[in-house]
Design a protein around this motif. Sequence first.
Motif, short mmCIF file in Angstrom:
data_model
loop_
_atom_site.label_atom_id
_atom_site.label_comp_id
_atom_site.label_asym_id
_atom_site.label_seq_id
_atom_site.Cartn_x
_atom_site.Cartn_y
_atom_site.Cartn_z
N ASP A 1 16.92 -17.64 48.30
CA ASP A 1 18.10 -18.26 47.66
C ASP A 1 19.41 -17.65 48.17
N ASP B 1 11.86 -25.41 42.48
CA ASP B 1 12.60 -26.17 43.49
C ASP B 1 12.09 -25.86 44.90
N HIS B 2 11.27 -24.82 45.02
CA HIS B 2 10.70 -24.47 46.33
C HIS B 2 9.17 -24.46 46.35
N HIS C 1 16.44 -14.65 43.45
CA HIS C 1 17.00 -14.47 42.13
C HIS C 1 15.93 -14.37 41.04
N PHE D 1 21.54 -29.52 38.89
CA PHE D 1 20.62 -28.54 39.45
C PHE D 1 20.25 -27.55 38.35
N TYR E 1 27.41 -21.57 43.54
CA TYR E 1 25.96 -21.34 43.49
C TYR E 1 25.67 -19.87 43.20
N HIS F 1 18.63 -23.15 50.51
CA HIS F 1 19.53 -24.27 50.19
C HIS F 1 20.71 -24.21 51.15
FE1 FEO Z 1 15.95 -19.63 42.61
FE2 FEO Z 1 16.44 -22.27 44.79
O1 FEO Z 1 15.58 -21.28 43.43
#
Ligand code: FEO
Length: 390
Positions: free
Chosen positions: A167, A83-84, A148, A22, A189, A220
């Motif tokens: 996140d 990722d989003h 983040h 990831f 994470y 997530h």
């Molecule tokens: Fe900061 Fe799941 O991206």
Amino acid sequence: MNDKVTDTIRYVGVDDTDLRLFENQYPVEKGISYNSYIVEGSDSIALFDTVDNRRLDQWNELVDGALSGRQPDYLIVLHMEPDHSAGIARTLKKYPQMKVVASQMALKMLPQFFEGIDLEGRTVAVKEGSQIDLGGRTLTFHTASMVHWPEVIVAYDDKERVLFSADAFGRFGSLCYGEESWADEARRYYTNIVGKYGPQVRNLLAKFDGVKVDIIAPLHGPVLRGDLSEYLRLYRLWSGYEPELPDGVLVAYASVYGGTQEAALAVADIIRQRGDREVAVIDLCRQDVSEAVAQAFRMGRMVLASVTYDASVFPAMQAFIHHIASKGLCRRKVALLENGTWAPIAAKVMATMLGEMKQMEIVGQPVTIRSRMHSTDMPALKALADAVCA
Ligand code: FEO
């Protein structure tokens, strides 16, 4: 994963089970989920976030199925990290009536990711306290800068008291593996990805003091519901750089031929034999540094053991200390152990690196072993164990 979050909120996220790294750096043995939600009001439908390019086709099918021919009115972009956000341009084309709801900063980022994207008349910029009425339910937006990325927003649904947390409260691991413990992979994470931004996470948590939240829907990991107090407790600790186990000890070592390892494991055994605290042992050359970072956040104390290498510290130890420093870890007790066959200097280098961090207290006398652990080293190793436990 049951796709029904509530009667009017549907989960349309996807698992990425065969992702190995990831962010191209964190091993994810069980992959990760990219979460997405459809929220229905009596007047409007909001779609929360798209997913990573790797699973865009699958996500499209899920969204199509959930909408059954209807169009979403809003695509709410909580976070622009790819990722989003990979599906934003495609989704805008697909639903010509739909508008993108995002922070002003996220809207500025859109053309950076999607060259030539036509946003004319297609955007709604939101800031702290902005609201969108979907009919029978109102979404209130809050900024969550650096949780983040700087453009992040979260949303609170007043109808079913759901916090769409971006996140925050996310976890590694695909959801198809069923109910798994949340804390370990959420800690790894959080500490590695968001850990640097503890003060900003605290700011976000403060915005929900006194607000009734029944469900947390992150981008997530599992949707969190029921008694949320344990999740909040851990987030308060992590964001405050407070250890979960103030007396717990992380023994992290970097060894070339096993001599440093033998001494580090001996110290771990001495501490374990006291029977009054948890000890975590990490081989920095064999285990991923993200695991070591997570344990460093979890424990109040550390023993760092490194062989001397190139007149410095072994690279794996250097990388570990660099990582915890860059995440802002502070206020830990640390005992040092070094190995050197002709010119040991690793302890001095580690002490210098730790000295540049905030309130890292080096306890006891650093112990030096020569090439291997000898029986004559035992008193010093016991004293080191005593010092870190005191
Ligand atoms: Fe900061 Fe799941 O991206």
